[in-house]
Design a protein around this motif. Structure first.
Motif, PDB file in Angstrom:
ATOM      1  N   ILE A  76       0.852  -1.205   0.000  1.00 52.26           N
ATOM      2  CA  ILE A  76       0.000   0.000   0.000  1.00 52.26           C
ATOM      3  C   ILE A  76       0.877   1.241   0.000  1.00 52.26           C
ATOM      4  O   ILE A  76       0.606   2.205  -0.725  1.00 52.26           O
ATOM      5  CB  ILE A  76      -0.962  -0.005   1.204  1.00 52.26           C
ATOM      6  N   ASN A  77       1.932   1.236   0.783  1.00 46.50           N
ATOM      7  CA  ASN A  77       2.822   2.395   0.862  1.00 46.50           C
ATOM      8  C   ASN A  77       3.567   2.646  -0.448  1.00 46.50           C
ATOM      9  O   ASN A  77       3.933   3.785  -0.748  1.00 46.50           O
ATOM     10  CB  ASN A  77       3.814   2.227   2.009  1.00 46.50           C
ATOM     11  N   ARG A  78       3.785   1.622  -1.249  1.00 45.69           N
ATOM     12  CA  ARG A  78       4.440   1.803  -2.555  1.00 45.69           C
ATOM     13  C   ARG A  78       3.457   2.240  -3.637  1.00 45.69           C
ATOM     14  O   ARG A  78       3.882   2.640  -4.718  1.00 45.69           O
ATOM     15  CB  ARG A  78       5.092   0.483  -2.988  1.00 45.69           C
ATOM     16  N   ASP A  79       2.178   2.174  -3.365  1.00 47.90           N
ATOM     17  CA  ASP A  79       1.169   2.463  -4.378  1.00 47.90           C
ATOM     18  C   ASP A  79       1.084   3.964  -4.657  1.00 47.90           C
ATOM     19  O   ASP A  79       0.834   4.757  -3.744  1.00 47.90           O
ATOM     20  CB  ASP A  79      -0.193   1.942  -3.908  1.00 47.90           C
ATOM     21  N   PRO A  80       1.263   4.398  -5.911  1.00 50.78           N
ATOM     22  CA  PRO A  80       1.192   5.838  -6.220  1.00 50.78           C
ATOM     23  C   PRO A  80      -0.212   6.422  -6.037  1.00 50.78           C
ATOM     24  O   PRO A  80      -0.343   7.592  -5.675  1.00 50.78           O
ATOM     25  CB  PRO A  80       1.637   5.917  -7.684  1.00 50.78           C
ATOM     26  N   GLU A  81      -1.243   5.615  -6.253  1.00 47.71           N
ATOM     27  CA  GLU A  81      -2.609   6.115  -6.031  1.00 47.71           C
ATOM     28  C   GLU A  81      -2.852   6.412  -4.563  1.00 47.71           C
ATOM     29  O   GLU A  81      -3.565   7.356  -4.228  1.00 47.71           O
ATOM     30  CB  GLU A  81      -3.638   5.084  -6.520  1.00 47.71           C
ATOM     31  N   PHE A  82      -2.277   5.588  -3.692  1.00 48.23           N
ATOM     32  CA  PHE A  82      -2.418   5.821  -2.256  1.00 48.23           C
ATOM     33  C   PHE A  82      -1.768   7.140  -1.863  1.00 48.23           C
ATOM     34  O   PHE A  82      -2.339   7.919  -1.097  1.00 48.23           O
ATOM     35  CB  PHE A  82      -1.793   4.665  -1.470  1.00 48.23           C
TER      36      PHE A  82
ATOM     37  N   ILE B  87      -8.346   1.036  -3.633  1.00 48.68           N
ATOM     38  CA  ILE B  87      -6.898   0.812  -3.570  1.00 48.68           C
ATOM     39  C   ILE B  87      -6.607  -0.487  -2.819  1.00 48.68           C
ATOM     40  O   ILE B  87      -5.810  -1.311  -3.271  1.00 48.68           O
ATOM     41  CB  ILE B  87      -6.181   2.007  -2.902  1.00 48.68           C
ATOM     42  N   LEU B  88      -7.268  -0.683  -1.697  1.00 44.13           N
ATOM     43  CA  LEU B  88      -7.058  -1.894  -0.911  1.00 44.13           C
ATOM     44  C   LEU B  88      -7.455  -3.142  -1.695  1.00 44.13           C
ATOM     45  O   LEU B  88      -6.738  -4.151  -1.679  1.00 44.13           O
ATOM     46  CB  LEU B  88      -7.844  -1.808   0.398  1.00 44.13           C
ATOM     47  N   LYS B  89      -8.565  -3.051  -2.400  1.00 40.84           N
ATOM     48  CA  LYS B  89      -9.022  -4.192  -3.210  1.00 40.84           C
ATOM     49  C   LYS B  89      -8.007  -4.520  -4.305  1.00 40.84           C
ATOM     50  O   LYS B  89      -7.701  -5.685  -4.568  1.00 40.84           O
ATOM     51  CB  LYS B  89     -10.389  -3.869  -3.805  1.00 40.84           C
TER      52      LYS B  89
ATOM     53  N   VAL C  78      -4.757  -3.757  -4.351  1.00 38.13           N
ATOM     54  CA  VAL C  78      -3.487  -4.208  -3.793  1.00 38.13           C
ATOM     55  C   VAL C  78      -3.594  -5.644  -3.264  1.00 38.13           C
ATOM     56  O   VAL C  78      -2.689  -6.450  -3.467  1.00 38.13           O
ATOM     57  CB  VAL C  78      -3.022  -3.251  -2.665  1.00 38.13           C
ATOM     58  N   THR C  79      -4.727  -5.978  -2.617  1.00 38.32           N
ATOM     59  CA  THR C  79      -4.885  -7.327  -2.075  1.00 38.32           C
ATOM     60  C   THR C  79      -5.318  -8.326  -3.138  1.00 38.32           C
ATOM     61  O   THR C  79      -5.215  -9.528  -2.919  1.00 38.32           O
ATOM     62  CB  THR C  79      -5.906  -7.338  -0.929  1.00 38.32           C
ATOM     63  N   GLY C  80      -5.852  -7.826  -4.241  1.00 32.05           N
ATOM     64  CA  GLY C  80      -6.294  -8.708  -5.317  1.00 32.05           C
ATOM     65  C   GLY C  80      -7.617  -9.371  -5.041  1.00 32.05           C
ATOM     66  O   GLY C  80      -7.971 -10.359  -5.673  1.00 32.05           O
ATOM     67  N   SER C  81      -8.379  -8.837  -4.102  1.00 30.19           N
ATOM     68  CA  SER C  81      -9.691  -9.438  -3.809  1.00 30.19           C
ATOM     69  C   SER C  81     -10.833  -8.561  -4.179  1.00 30.19           C
ATOM     70  O   SER C  81     -10.760  -7.460  -4.506  1.00 30.19           O
ATOM     71  CB  SER C  81      -9.794  -9.787  -2.323  1.00 30.19           C
TER      72      SER C  81
END
Length: 103
Positions: A8-14, A96-98, A100-103
């Motif tokens: 999550i911390n590496r995600d640019p959208e976050f 974003i969470l969905k 990143v987690t792939g769910s």
């Protein structure tokens, strides 16, 4: 769990979401501080303005109305933040969470 936080911390959208949320919070804080300091400045430099009664013979003055206005602005800004946080910000966080987690 640590792995999830790192992703999550590496995600640019976050990071973009964090930046928008922070900017929005600072704007609302600036509006509130400006409102409050304007009220205090009138009390400091032109207190007679707040001593003017609303109507002839009335005990209610413009100072009471201005004070209630400051309180109302704080409630309104809190409501604006809650609506935005629970709406757009939470939806984007869930997306974003969905992703990143792939769910």
């Amino acid at each position: 769990m640590e792995h999830l936080y790192e992703e999550i911390n590496r995600d640019p959208e976050f990071h973009a979401l964090q930046k928008r949320r922070s900017r929005f919070s600072w704007i609302l804080a600036g509006i509130m501080l400006s409102t409050y300091y304007a009220f205090i400045l009138v009390i400091a430099f032109k207190p007679s303005l707040f001593a003017i009664p609303l109507n002839e013979g009335s005990t209610v003055t413009w100072g009471i109305i201005a004070g209630l206005g400051v309180i109302a602005v704080s409630f309104i800004l809190t409501g604006v933040y809650v609506v935005r946080a629970n709406g757009a910000f939470d939806q984007e966080t869930a997306r974003i969470l969905k992703r990143v987690t792939g769910s």
